[in-house]
Design a protein around this motif. Structure first.
Motif, PDB file in Angstrom:
ATOM      1  N   GLY A 122       0.589  -1.363  -0.088  1.00  0.00           N
ATOM      2  CA  GLY A 122       0.065  -0.081  -0.125  1.00  0.00           C
ATOM      3  C   GLY A 122       0.914   1.214   0.002  1.00  0.00           C
ATOM      4  O   GLY A 122       0.370   2.310  -0.718  1.00  0.00           O
ATOM      5  N   TYR A 123       1.889   1.335   0.653  1.00  0.00           N
ATOM      6  CA  TYR A 123       2.527   2.701   0.943  1.00  0.00           C
ATOM      7  C   TYR A 123       4.050   2.434  -0.054  1.00  0.00           C
ATOM      8  O   TYR A 123       4.262   3.386  -0.534  1.00  0.00           O
ATOM      9  N   GLY A 124       4.894   1.558   0.638  1.00  0.00           N
ATOM     10  CA  GLY A 124       6.217   1.537  -0.053  1.00  0.00           C
ATOM     11  C   GLY A 124       5.988   1.192  -1.575  1.00  0.00           C
ATOM     12  O   GLY A 124       6.687   1.659  -2.220  1.00  0.00           O
ATOM     13  N   GLY A 125       4.832   0.354  -1.922  1.00  0.00           N
ATOM     14  CA  GLY A 125       4.743  -0.132  -3.271  1.00  0.00           C
ATOM     15  C   GLY A 125       3.902   0.911  -4.300  1.00  0.00           C
ATOM     16  O   GLY A 125       4.571   1.613  -5.114  1.00  0.00           O
ATOM     17  N   LEU A 126       2.481   0.968  -3.774  1.00  0.00           N
ATOM     18  CA  LEU A 126       1.703   1.754  -4.630  1.00  0.00           C
ATOM     19  C   LEU A 126       2.113   3.164  -4.775  1.00  0.00           C
ATOM     20  O   LEU A 126       2.019   3.940  -5.720  1.00  0.00           O
ATOM     21  N   VAL A 127       2.148   3.809  -3.465  1.00  0.00           N
ATOM     22  CA  VAL A 127       2.360   5.247  -3.441  1.00  0.00           C
ATOM     23  C   VAL A 127       3.642   5.742  -3.814  1.00  0.00           C
ATOM     24  O   VAL A 127       3.872   6.843  -4.665  1.00  0.00           O
ATOM     25  N   TYR A 150      12.008   1.381  -6.742  1.00  0.00           N
ATOM     26  CA  TYR A 150      11.688   0.757  -5.612  1.00  0.00           C
ATOM     27  C   TYR A 150      10.428   0.666  -5.169  1.00  0.00           C
ATOM     28  O   TYR A 150       9.819  -0.089  -4.165  1.00  0.00           O
ATOM     29  N   GLY A 151       9.440   1.278  -5.908  1.00  0.00           N
ATOM     30  CA  GLY A 151       8.053   1.140  -5.782  1.00  0.00           C
ATOM     31  C   GLY A 151       7.702  -0.427  -6.041  1.00  0.00           C
ATOM     32  O   GLY A 151       7.262  -1.306  -5.252  1.00  0.00           O
ATOM     33  N   GLY A 152       8.388  -0.913  -7.364  1.00  0.00           N
ATOM     34  CA  GLY A 152       8.338  -2.017  -7.647  1.00  0.00           C
ATOM     35  C   GLY A 152       9.022  -3.207  -6.959  1.00  0.00           C
ATOM     36  O   GLY A 152       8.720  -4.396  -6.730  1.00  0.00           O
ATOM     37  N   PHE A 153       9.965  -2.673  -6.370  1.00  0.00           N
ATOM     38  CA  PHE A 153      10.634  -3.496  -5.393  1.00  0.00           C
ATOM     39  C   PHE A 153       9.927  -3.962  -4.054  1.00  0.00           C
ATOM     40  O   PHE A 153       9.913  -5.236  -3.780  1.00  0.00           O
ATOM     41  N   TRP A 154       9.007  -2.916  -3.588  1.00  0.00           N
ATOM     42  CA  TRP A 154       8.278  -3.445  -2.424  1.00  0.00           C
ATOM     43  C   TRP A 154       7.102  -4.283  -2.760  1.00  0.00           C
ATOM     44  O   TRP A 154       6.803  -5.087  -2.250  1.00  0.00           O
ATOM     45  N   ILE A 155       6.621  -4.043  -3.913  1.00  0.00           N
ATOM     46  CA  ILE A 155       5.567  -4.727  -4.588  1.00  0.00           C
ATOM     47  C   ILE A 155       5.934  -6.379  -4.725  1.00  0.00           C
ATOM     48  O   ILE A 155       5.227  -7.289  -4.342  1.00  0.00           O
ATOM     49  N   SER A 156       6.861  -6.336  -5.247  1.00  0.00           N
ATOM     50  CA  SER A 156       7.646  -7.605  -5.607  1.00  0.00           C
ATOM     51  C   SER A 156       8.107  -8.385  -4.167  1.00  0.00           C
ATOM     52  O   SER A 156       7.574  -9.625  -4.225  1.00  0.00           O
ATOM     53  N   PHE A 157       8.384  -7.714  -3.234  1.00  0.00           N
ATOM     54  CA  PHE A 157       8.791  -8.213  -2.033  1.00  0.00           C
ATOM     55  C   PHE A 157       7.477  -8.611  -1.603  1.00  0.00           C
ATOM     56  O   PHE A 157       7.377  -9.820  -0.501  1.00  0.00           O
TER      57      PHE A 157
END
Length: 302
Positions: A122-127, A150-157
């Motif tokens: 929600g935050y590190g990824g999408l935002v 890095y947004g993509g990193f958090w979504i993949s993580f």
């Protein structure tokens, strides 16, 4: 005490605009400025960056500044209808990194990082991904590449950690003849995943060498965090688990990266409309601002 601005300070107010050294905003002579405007001008002259560095936005280029997530000279977007998206992306990165790094360091005896899934989506990824797209809209290639990535990193993580959702951990776990679960393949895969992000972050780090110390420190600490975490998963302990001391060291540098990201975010947010002070950052001696200040000092000594 006289309210006139020293000549050396006036030169800093409008960098790159040699024809306009007497005005704080390009239009108002110093003798017509209010006391508050004098103080703002002095602050702009002293720090030479950020919202207080009033320049001729139609002509001048602004120096590298972490608060704009811009490591090179760039034109102000003051006349555009876009706000600065960098503090939003930096804040999203910082909070998600802070929670994960605290868990990696063993805070409150938490052993599983699954709480990060919500933040990572929600935050590190999408935002952060949205902030990266807005950086594209304001013409900041570096900010768009870094924040979106890095947004993509958090979504993949988050996809990796989602319990029961994508079965990634389960599919990379082998059951031995004795009935034990062997997660070696998952740990090796995740270690390679982190090492790839170490390489990408190192590439971005090279682009910050001419910016500010705060901006450079953000990517340096993040790069070290990725490196140590990757090593911790690839070079495991005797029990075959991620190496605890190395993982904790990675968490430590992750915490430093999170607080540095918040620092840069605050530097990009704070101005005279909402703050009694601005956030100081240190310019490298070889940066455009550092060279300009050194040249001024040499002229004054001469």
């Amino acid at each position: 005490m006289s309210s006139e601005i020293p000549r050396s300070a006036e030169k800093d107010i409008n960098p790159g605009d040699a024809a306009n050294t007497n005005g704080f905003n390009g239009n108002v002579p110093t003798h017509q400025m209010s006391r508050e405007e004098h103080e703002v001008a002095r602050a702009a002259a002293r720090f030479g960056y950020g919202p207080l560095a009033h320049v001729n936005t139609a002509e001048a280029q602004l120096p590298p500044f972490g608060g704009e997530f811009q490591p090179g000279l760039y034109r102000s977007v003051e006349q555009r209808k876009f706000a600065n998206p960098a503090p939003l992306g930096l804040s999203a990165f910082a909070l998600t990194t802070f929670v994960l790094s605290a868990i990696n360091m063993g805070a409150r005896d938490i052993t599983e990082p699954n709480i990060v899934v919500a933040l990572a989506f929600g935050y590190g990824g999408l935002v952060q991904l949205l902030a990266g797209m807005w950086e594209m809209a304001v013409g900041n290639t570096f900010g768009a590449t870094a924040l979106s990535s890095y947004g993509g990193f958090w979504i993949s993580f988050a996809i990796v950690l989602t319990p029961g959702g994508f079965q990634i951990v389960k599919s990379l776990t082998v059951t031995t003849a004795s009935g034990q679960s062997d997660e070696t393949m998952f740990y090796n895969s995740f270690g390679l995943f982190l090492m790839g992000w170490f390489i990408f972050t190192f590439i971005l780090l090279l682009c910050t060498l001419k910016s500010t110390v705060a901006f450079f420190t953000l990517f340096l600490t993040l790069d070290l965090a990725f490196l140590l975490l990757g090593i911790g998963y690839i070079q495991r302990n005797d029990a075959g688990k991620p190496n605890p001391p190395v993982i904790k060291a990675g968490g430590f540098f992750g915490l430093l990266s999170a607080f540095t990201a918040w620092y840069n975010a605050l530097a990009g947010i704070a101005d005279t409309s909402n703050s009694f002070f601005i956030i100081p950052v240190a310019h490298f001696p070889w940066s455009p601002t550092g060279r300009e200040r050194r040249q001024k000092t040499d002229r004054e000594v001469a």
